[in-house]
Scaffold this motif. Sequence first.
Motif, mmCIF file in Angstrom:
data_model
loop_
_atom_site.group_PDB
_atom_site.id
_atom_site.type_symbol
_atom_site.label_atom_id
_atom_site.label_comp_id
_atom_site.label_asym_id
_atom_site.label_seq_id
_atom_site.Cartn_x
_atom_site.Cartn_y
_atom_site.Cartn_z
ATOM 1 N N SER A 69 0.850 -1.195 0.000
ATOM 2 C CA SER A 69 0.000 0.000 0.000
ATOM 3 C C SER A 69 0.873 1.226 0.000
ATOM 4 O O SER A 69 1.951 1.226 0.592
ATOM 5 C CB SER A 69 -0.878 0.025 1.250
ATOM 6 N N LEU A 70 0.420 2.265 -0.638
ATOM 7 C CA LEU A 70 1.185 3.508 -0.637
ATOM 8 C C LEU A 70 0.663 4.497 0.397
ATOM 9 O O LEU A 70 1.228 5.565 0.573
ATOM 10 C CB LEU A 70 1.124 4.146 -2.026
ATOM 11 N N VAL A 79 9.674 4.903 -0.126
ATOM 12 C CA VAL A 79 9.695 5.023 -1.586
ATOM 13 C C VAL A 79 10.548 6.208 -2.008
ATOM 14 O O VAL A 79 11.277 6.149 -2.997
ATOM 15 C CB VAL A 79 8.267 5.147 -2.152
ATOM 16 N N LEU A 93 12.279 3.555 -12.006
ATOM 17 C CA LEU A 93 11.573 2.808 -10.960
ATOM 18 C C LEU A 93 10.145 2.524 -11.406
ATOM 19 O O LEU A 93 9.358 3.439 -11.648
ATOM 20 C CB LEU A 93 11.538 3.606 -9.659
ATOM 21 N N LEU A 94 9.841 1.248 -11.501
ATOM 22 C CA LEU A 94 8.500 0.817 -11.889
ATOM 23 C C LEU A 94 7.784 0.383 -10.619
ATOM 24 O O LEU A 94 8.269 -0.496 -9.906
ATOM 25 C CB LEU A 94 8.657 -0.357 -12.848
ATOM 26 N N LEU A 95 6.648 0.999 -10.343
ATOM 27 C CA LEU A 95 5.986 0.782 -9.055
ATOM 28 C C LEU A 95 4.771 -0.125 -9.196
ATOM 29 O O LEU A 95 3.930 0.080 -10.078
ATOM 30 C CB LEU A 95 5.551 2.150 -8.507
ATOM 31 N N PHE A 96 4.666 -1.095 -8.299
ATOM 32 C CA PHE A 96 3.523 -2.008 -8.313
ATOM 33 C C PHE A 96 2.910 -2.112 -6.929
ATOM 34 O O PHE A 96 3.625 -2.070 -5.931
ATOM 35 C CB PHE A 96 3.971 -3.416 -8.715
ATOM 36 N N THR A 97 1.601 -2.276 -6.890
ATOM 37 C CA THR A 97 0.989 -2.640 -5.619
ATOM 38 C C THR A 97 0.279 -3.964 -5.817
ATOM 39 O O THR A 97 0.099 -4.438 -6.922
ATOM 40 C CB THR A 97 -0.025 -1.592 -5.117
ATOM 41 N N ASN A 99 -2.653 -5.048 -3.890
ATOM 42 C CA ASN A 99 -3.662 -5.002 -2.835
ATOM 43 C C ASN A 99 -5.026 -5.474 -3.299
ATOM 44 O O ASN A 99 -6.018 -5.275 -2.625
ATOM 45 C CB ASN A 99 -3.768 -3.584 -2.275
ATOM 46 N N ARG A 100 -5.061 -6.091 -4.481
ATOM 47 C CA ARG A 100 -6.377 -6.526 -4.897
ATOM 48 C C ARG A 100 -6.417 -8.021 -5.164
ATOM 49 O O ARG A 100 -6.902 -8.470 -6.186
ATOM 50 C CB ARG A 100 -6.825 -5.721 -6.117
ATOM 51 N N ARG A 107 -1.140 -10.590 -12.279
ATOM 52 C CA ARG A 107 -0.783 -9.549 -13.230
ATOM 53 C C ARG A 107 0.649 -9.093 -12.994
ATOM 54 O O ARG A 107 1.422 -8.909 -13.922
ATOM 55 C CB ARG A 107 -1.730 -8.364 -13.063
ATOM 56 N N SER A 110 3.228 -11.630 -14.282
ATOM 57 C CA SER A 110 3.462 -11.671 -15.723
ATOM 58 C C SER A 110 4.262 -10.455 -16.173
ATOM 59 O O SER A 110 5.083 -10.540 -17.082
ATOM 60 C CB SER A 110 2.153 -11.826 -16.486
ATOM 61 N N GLN A 111 4.085 -9.332 -15.496
ATOM 62 C CA GLN A 111 4.945 -8.174 -15.774
ATOM 63 C C GLN A 111 6.414 -8.522 -15.535
ATOM 64 O O GLN A 111 7.301 -8.118 -16.263
ATOM 65 C CB GLN A 111 4.570 -7.004 -14.849
ATOM 66 N N ALA A 116 10.164 -6.424 -17.686
ATOM 67 C CA ALA A 116 10.097 -4.981 -17.716
ATOM 68 C C ALA A 116 11.139 -4.379 -16.788
ATOM 69 O O ALA A 116 11.445 -3.214 -16.866
ATOM 70 C CB ALA A 116 8.700 -4.504 -17.335
#
Lengths: 333, 333
Positions: A69-70, A79, A93-97, A99-100, A107, A110-111, A116
Motif C-alpha cells: 500500500s502507498l 519510496v 523505478l517501476l511501481l507495483f501494488t 492489494n487486490r 498480473r 506476468s509483468q 520490464a
Amino acid sequence: MRITIADVARAAGVSKTTVSRVLNARGEVDRSTAARVREVIDRLGYVPSSGAVGLARGQSRTVGMLVPSLTWPWMGEVVQGVVDTVEAAEFGLLLFTCNRGADSVERFTSQVFARAFDGLLVVEPENTLAMLTALHRRGLPVVLIDDRGRHPEFPYVTAANLQGGASAARHLLAVGRRRPLVLTGPLRFGCVRDRLDGFRTAFAESGHPLEPALIVESDFTEAGGREAVRHLLEQGLDFDAVFAHNDLAAMGAMAALRATGLRVPEDVAVVGFDDIPMARLTQPPLTTVRQPMREMGEVAARMLLARLTDTEAPGPVAELPTSAVIRQSTVNS
Amino acid sequence: MRITIADVARAAGVSKTTVSRVLNARGEVDRSTAARVREVIDRLGYVPSSGAVGLARGQSRTVGMLVPSLTWPWMGEVVQGVVDTVEAAEFGLLLFTCNRGADSVERFTSQVFARAFDGLLVVEPENTLAMLTALHRRGLPVVLIDDRGRHPEFPYVTAANLQGGASAARHLLAVGRRRPLVLTGPLRFGCVRDRLDGFRTAFAESGHPLEPALIVESDFTEAGGREAVRHLLEQGLDFDAVFAHNDLAAMGAMAALRATGLRVPEDVAVVGFDDIPMARLTQPPLTTVRQPMREMGEVAARMLLARLTDTEAPGPVAELPTSAVIRQSTVNS
DNA sequence: CTGAAAGCGCTTACAG
DNA sequence: CTGAAAGCGCTTACAG
C-alpha cells in the motif's frame, strides 16, 4: 518523427557503430570523430530509445518495487529513499501494488516475466512469499525491505527491532515505570516478536518481569489500539505505561486514556514505534522508537543496484539502528 | 535462457506470425491451431518480452508520473489512485521525482525522450513548467494533477477549491463565527487564490466582509502556521476562527492557540483543508475541507489512458467536488 | 487461415 | 580507429 541513431550516423558521416561507440564512451574512437558525432547528437537532440537499448543489451536499467500500500504513514519515506537512489544511478523505478488479491498478484507476475525490470525491491505484501521465492529462484535479483517477515533466503534490510524494543524499555524504566502494557502488532510478524523480546528482556533484566496479562496483541491500527486500551481499562487492569508496536496504535492508546480521564504522561506514559511524521504533532507529542525509513529505502536500493551492476555488493543483510526519540508522552516538559 | 516466441512457434509447429496472432487475439486463426498454440504457451510459461513488444509497436504501455515529493501527507493517496487505475489497464507506472534541482530535471527530460513511457501524469514540481510545456508541444500526452497551478494548455484534474473555500465559510458562519483569520498558502498558487476567493465571497455575501489584517500568507507547513498564529496573538489581534489553507497549517494553528491557553473550538474554531489521514486524529479532531485525493489520481490516470488508447477521451478538465468534514475543532461534541 | 520477410532502434562480435 | 552484418524478440504489411 523520432530521431534515431541512423539519422545521427548519416548527419555525422559515420556508421551507426561509431555513433554507438561514442554514446557508450568506448575509448576506441578518434577524438575528432567523437567530437563531430557529439556535436550532431546535441544539434539533433538525439536520445537513444531505452526500449531498443534494453532489447539489444538484454536489460532494462529499471528496477521494480512492490508494496502492499502507498497510503501507510511511513511508506512515502521508504519510496522516496528508493526513488532518490535509483534515479541517482540513472535507473528507472517501476511501481507495483498488490492489494487486490490473487488477480493482481498474477498480473504482477506476468509483468515480471515480461522483463520490464532487472531487479525487484519489495515491502512484502501478504501472501506473496511463494511468488517471490519462485521469482528469486528463477534468477530475478530481489531485495526485501523487511518490516515484518524473516526470510533468510533473500537479501534484506531491516531496522534493529530487538534493540528498539530494549531502548523503549530502558527509557520507561528510567522514568520510573514498572508496569507497562505492551500493545503488540500481529505476532506472526518477525518484527513484532523482536520488539517484544527486546522489551521483555530489558524489563526482566532490571528485575521487573512483564506481567503476561499486560501483553496484548493488537493490529497496528489506531482503532485497534484505542479499543484494546479502552477494554483493558474497563476490566480494571492497572498499568503505568503503554509500549505500542507502532505509532498509530500508540495514538489510539492515548485517545482511549484521554477518554477515560487519565493523563499522559502523568498517569500513563506512552511510547510508540516508527516515528511517523504525525508523531511529533500529537498532543502530547509522542515518544517513539525511530525506524530510519528513508535510509532503509536507500540501502535496499543500493544493495539491489550493486547486484545489478556487479559493483562489489554489500552483504545480504543490513540492519539499521533504531533510536528512542523522547517527547512529552513520557516526560513532562 | 529466456523462452521466446520462436520457441513457442517451433514447439507448436507454426510460424512466429501465427503465435503473435493468437497472443494478440486477432481472430484470423483456425480454432484448433489457436488452441494448440495456447497450450504450448501455457506449458512453456511463455511471456512476451515487453521491451521487444514495445519496440515493435512503438509504444511501451507504461505511463510516467512526476511528483515533487512522496512524503507529503496526501501524496500517497494520489499515487495509490494512479497506480490502481494504471494497473487495472495493464499499464506500468514509472515514478520520478524532481526534488534535486536542475540536475534531476534534466535527467528526467532525457528519460522522457528515451520514450520509456507513453504519457505523463504530473503533480507539478516548481520550475518544471517550461519543460512540461516543451514535452507537451512535442507530442507527449500530459495530464496535470493540479494542486496549485493554472495551466489551461494542459488537461488537468483539480479539486473544487472555490466551493471548498465557500463551504468552510458557510460552516463557520453557521456556528456563529464572524471574525475569522485566514491563513493562506503561498499566494502564487491558483488553488490558494481560489480557496481565499470562495471564502471571502461567502463571508461578504453574509454581510461580514473579511478584515484585511486577518488575511495572512503562510507556507503550508505546520511550523509556518504555528508561528503565524503565535505572532498574531502576541500582536493582540482578535479573531474567533482560523481557516487554514491546509491541514498541516491548521495543526500548527491549534498548537499555537493551545500554547496561549485558548480553547479550540470554544474560543477559536479551526478549519483546515485537505483532510489528510492525520486530521481525524488531532486533538480535538480537525474540521476540514476534504479533497478527494485518491479519486483525483484515478481520474487523472483515466484521462491519460483514454488519450493513449484512443478511447473516447473525457473532457480536458475534471473538477472534483470538495466537501466540508465537520469535526470537533469547530463544534463541541 | 498461414508464413516469409522486413522492420522497430539499438549493440556487439568480427574483420579490416 | 572504423564499418558491415547479425542479432535482441517482437509486429505487421504482403502474398498466398
